[in-house]
Enzyme design. Structure first.
Site, PDB file in Angstrom:
ATOM      1  N   ASP A  35      -3.010  -7.370  -1.722  1.00  0.00           N
ATOM      2  CA  ASP A  35      -3.568  -6.500  -1.054  1.00  0.00           C
ATOM      3  C   ASP A  35      -5.245  -6.789  -0.738  1.00  0.00           C
ATOM      4  O   ASP A  35      -5.820  -6.271   0.233  1.00  0.00           O
ATOM      5  CB  ASP A  35      -3.230  -5.212  -1.383  1.00  0.00           C
ATOM      6  CG  ASP A  35      -3.995  -4.053  -0.397  1.00  0.00           C
ATOM      7  OD1 ASP A  35      -3.919  -4.441   0.861  1.00  0.00           O
ATOM      8  OD2 ASP A  35      -4.020  -2.899  -0.664  1.00  0.00           O
TER       9      ASP A  35
ATOM     10  N   ASP B 171      -7.528  -3.535  10.519  1.00  0.00           N
ATOM     11  CA  ASP B 171      -8.073  -4.519   9.727  1.00  0.00           C
ATOM     12  C   ASP B 171      -8.436  -5.796  10.235  1.00  0.00           C
ATOM     13  O   ASP B 171      -8.673  -6.669   9.382  1.00  0.00           O
ATOM     14  CB  ASP B 171      -6.914  -4.553   8.614  1.00  0.00           C
ATOM     15  CG  ASP B 171      -7.512  -4.911   7.321  1.00  0.00           C
ATOM     16  OD1 ASP B 171      -8.676  -4.532   6.813  1.00  0.00           O
ATOM     17  OD2 ASP B 171      -6.888  -5.413   6.285  1.00  0.00           O
TER      18      ASP B 171
ATOM     19  N   ARG C 260     -10.572 -11.380   1.577  1.00  0.00           N
ATOM     20  CA  ARG C 260     -11.230 -12.481   0.953  1.00  0.00           C
ATOM     21  C   ARG C 260     -10.726 -13.863   1.150  1.00  0.00           C
ATOM     22  O   ARG C 260     -11.240 -14.796   1.227  1.00  0.00           O
ATOM     23  CB  ARG C 260     -11.798 -12.015  -0.383  1.00  0.00           C
ATOM     24  CG  ARG C 260     -10.490 -11.833  -1.362  1.00  0.00           C
ATOM     25  CD  ARG C 260     -11.042 -10.962  -2.553  1.00  0.00           C
ATOM     26  NE  ARG C 260     -11.181  -9.337  -2.201  1.00  0.00           N
ATOM     27  CZ  ARG C 260     -11.395  -8.562  -3.280  1.00  0.00           C
ATOM     28  NH1 ARG C 260     -11.823  -8.974  -4.157  1.00  0.00           N
ATOM     29  NH2 ARG C 260     -11.366  -7.284  -2.927  1.00  0.00           N
TER      30      ARG C 260
ATOM     31  N   LYS D  42       0.889  -1.098  -0.070  1.00  0.00           N
ATOM     32  CA  LYS D  42      -0.032   0.051   0.114  1.00  0.00           C
ATOM     33  C   LYS D  42       0.818   1.279  -0.001  1.00  0.00           C
ATOM     34  O   LYS D  42       2.012   1.267   0.402  1.00  0.00           O
ATOM     35  CB  LYS D  42      -0.857  -0.174   1.365  1.00  0.00           C
ATOM     36  CG  LYS D  42      -1.952  -1.055   1.282  1.00  0.00           C
ATOM     37  CD  LYS D  42      -2.808  -0.839   2.692  1.00  0.00           C
ATOM     38  CE  LYS D  42      -3.996  -1.837   2.716  1.00  0.00           C
ATOM     39  NZ  LYS D  42      -4.879  -1.570   1.610  1.00  0.00           N
TER      40      LYS D  42
END
Ligand code: BES
Ligand code: ZN
Ligand code: ZN
Length: 512
Positions: A350, A291, A354, A280
């Site tokens: 990144d 997160d 999922r 990032k």
């Protein structure tokens, strides 16, 4: 850090009272706005008429109007047993629950350095005032060594909630429920606010274990060896760039009621998301300490379900990993095998949430839940679509809409989002069963949800909450929301669980 963080009080001490006692410093009351420039005090009959008139005159003299978000403190008239009065603006007309909750939060937040206050906001709605006051007083000062002894900077220590009649069992149980809920929100906030060097996957797993065992849950922790052995390829893939190995935590609350409905909770627990090799940009990367907000919310919620003795069986399946770039990190182009056998090409490291969630969802489905709610700070696209205060909710249409309705009722305001069918094809890959990202940025929140949908077993009512923006407040505090972790969506989850428990209560079934 284990235990220490969770042992400190999560908020002010709160008590019920039918009258304004002598030993409080500040009296909090609501002020309604009437015609512009003119307000009225909602003292709910606690004060004598002449005292109300005198107070109102003092407030109006310093510009109080009762406008929403206004908060004004004046010296108390000598006939009152308190030193000062804090008037919180409630705006015009009726006062919806959420507006009262926000006003109570604002009042608590304003009273930094005050030892104790009495609030008349609870005369309007005890539960909302209690939640708002408790959450607004939340402060995370765990790592500020110079603040410890400075009383002037401490959050308010005690709030007395005024109610119309002598406190009875009913009022006490309303307060106990509100405090349990607000306490769970504060627990989630504490976990999220803990910096990433102080909370790695093993540390988060240990916190879940302490909390879970304390709440009477059964807790199982899979370490990296067990994850490797059992084929949790998503969690292993994301975690392998870090020197701090991943975990999968399973917490279970069994209500003991035969044929109770089963709800599976799943929460993203990335203790820090650097992006991995698809690193990032530096700006605001520090916010990626949050997160694991999905994990925190789910941990706090399953413990709360047990505390509230809900008539449901609830499991929480929580994948935890740190997403770091290193010589051992997964690469863009790697193909991994998720738990259950689906292969995925990792086009962007990144999009890691999922990957760990897919493993956890498949594992959670093995228990045969009736409902599943997964919670994640999944996509930047969430705040682009809905802003920083509105979670997106996707999934099985009926359950999705129910979760959204309930979330709006509790003031967390999740909004239903669609799964456009054409987006699904963009996750196809020629080398693996699926790609973890599309090759474009349109509908990023939705394609992340569509990816997860591939792993949800048929017949389960599923809702996916993307709280990327709402879980962490990087702006100024407002209402009952402090800077940093917000605890969203703990109150949505618990309200959904309560609604499912009510609907499926075997006691009700047997009557029908
Ligand atoms: N943790 C981020 C999502 C996020 C962004 C949460 C901002 C909170 C604030 C997630 O893992 C991520 O990086 N998602 C990518 C997905 C993309 C590569 C398809 C994103 O949103 O940019
Ligand atoms: Zn990421
Ligand atoms: Zn992430």
């Amino acid at each position: 850090m284990i235990g220490s963080l969770m042992d400190s009080p999560l908020g002010p001490q709160m008590a019920l009272s039918a009258e304004l006692s002598q030993d409080v410093e500040v009296f909090i009351l609501g002020m309604q706005q009437q015609t512009p420039g003119c307000g009225s005090l909602l003292d709910a009959g606690i004060l004598a008429e002449d005292v109300v008139d005198e107070l109102l005159a003092r407030l109006v003299a310093v510009g109080a109007t009762g406008a929403l978000g206004e908060v004004i403190r004046v010296a108390a008239p000598s006939s009152l047993p308190v030193r000062s009065v804090l008037a919180v603006g409630l705006g015009e007309g009726d006062v919806p629950t959420e507006r009262l909750r926000q006003a109570a939060g604002l009042a608590s937040r304003t009273l930094v350095g005050v030892g104790s206050a009495a609030s008349a906001l609870s005369m309007i709605d005890l539960a909302a005032a209690a939640e708002g006051h408790f959450l607004g007083a939340y402060a995370f000062n765990h790592y500020r060594t110079t603040l410890c002894e400075d009383a002037a900077k401490q959050p308010i220590a005690r709030v007395e909630l005024l109610i119309p009649e002598t406190p009875d069992d009913e009022a006490s149980s309303v307060l106990a429920r509100s405090l349990a809920i607000a306490g769970a929100v504060a627990t989630a906030r504490n976990l999220v606010n803990t910096p990433p060097n102080h909370l790695d996957p093993a540390g988060l797993a240990a916190e879940a274990q302490v909390l879970g065992i304390g709440a009477g849950l059964s807790v199982e922790v899979l370490d990296e060896k067990a994850l490797e052995r059992d084929g949790f390829g998503g969690i292993i893939g994301v975690g392998k760039g870090s020197s701090r190995p991943p975990r999968l935590v399973r917490m279970a609350y069994n209500c003991g009621v035969p044929h109770a409905k089963k709800v599976a909770l799943v929460g993203k627990g990335v203790t820090f998301d650097s992006g991995g090799i698809s690193i990032k940009p530096a700006t605001n990367m520090d916010a990626m300490t949050a997160d694991m907000a999905g994990a925190a919310a789910v941990i706090a919620s399953v413990a709360l379900a047990a505390k509230l003795e809900l008539r449901l069986d609830v499991t929480a399946t929580i994948p935890m990993a740190e997403n770091m770039p290193s010589a051992t990190a997964q690469r863009p182009g790697d193909v991994l095998t998720q738990y259950g056998g689906t292969t995925v090409v990792v086009l962007n490291t990144d999009a890691e949430g999922r990957l760990i969630l897919a493993d956890a969802i498949v594992r959670a489905c093995e228990d045969g839940p009736d409902y599943m709610i997964d919670v994640a700070t999944l996509t930047g696209a969430q705040s682009i679509a809905l802003g920083r205060r509105t979670p997106g909710v996707m999934g099985s249409v009926e359950f999705r809409d129910r979760v959204a309705r309930i979330s709006q009722a509790v003031g967390e305001n999740a909004w239903p989002m669609p799964f456009p069918t054409e987006l699904r094809a963009d996750l196809n890959s020629t080398i693996a069963d699926l790609a973890n990202v599309t090759n474009h940025s349109s509908g990023g929140m939705l394609s992340a949800g569509l990816f997860l949908q591939e792993f949800v077993a048929d017949g389960i009512q599923w809702a996916h909450l993307d709280v990327a923006g709402p879980a962490y407040n990087t702006e100024e505090p407002w209402g009952y929301t402090s800077r940093g972790a917000t605890g969203v969506p703990v109150r949505t989850i618990i309200a959904v669980l309560e609604s499912l428990a009510d609907e499926h209560s075997p006691a009700v079934d047997s009557v029908i």
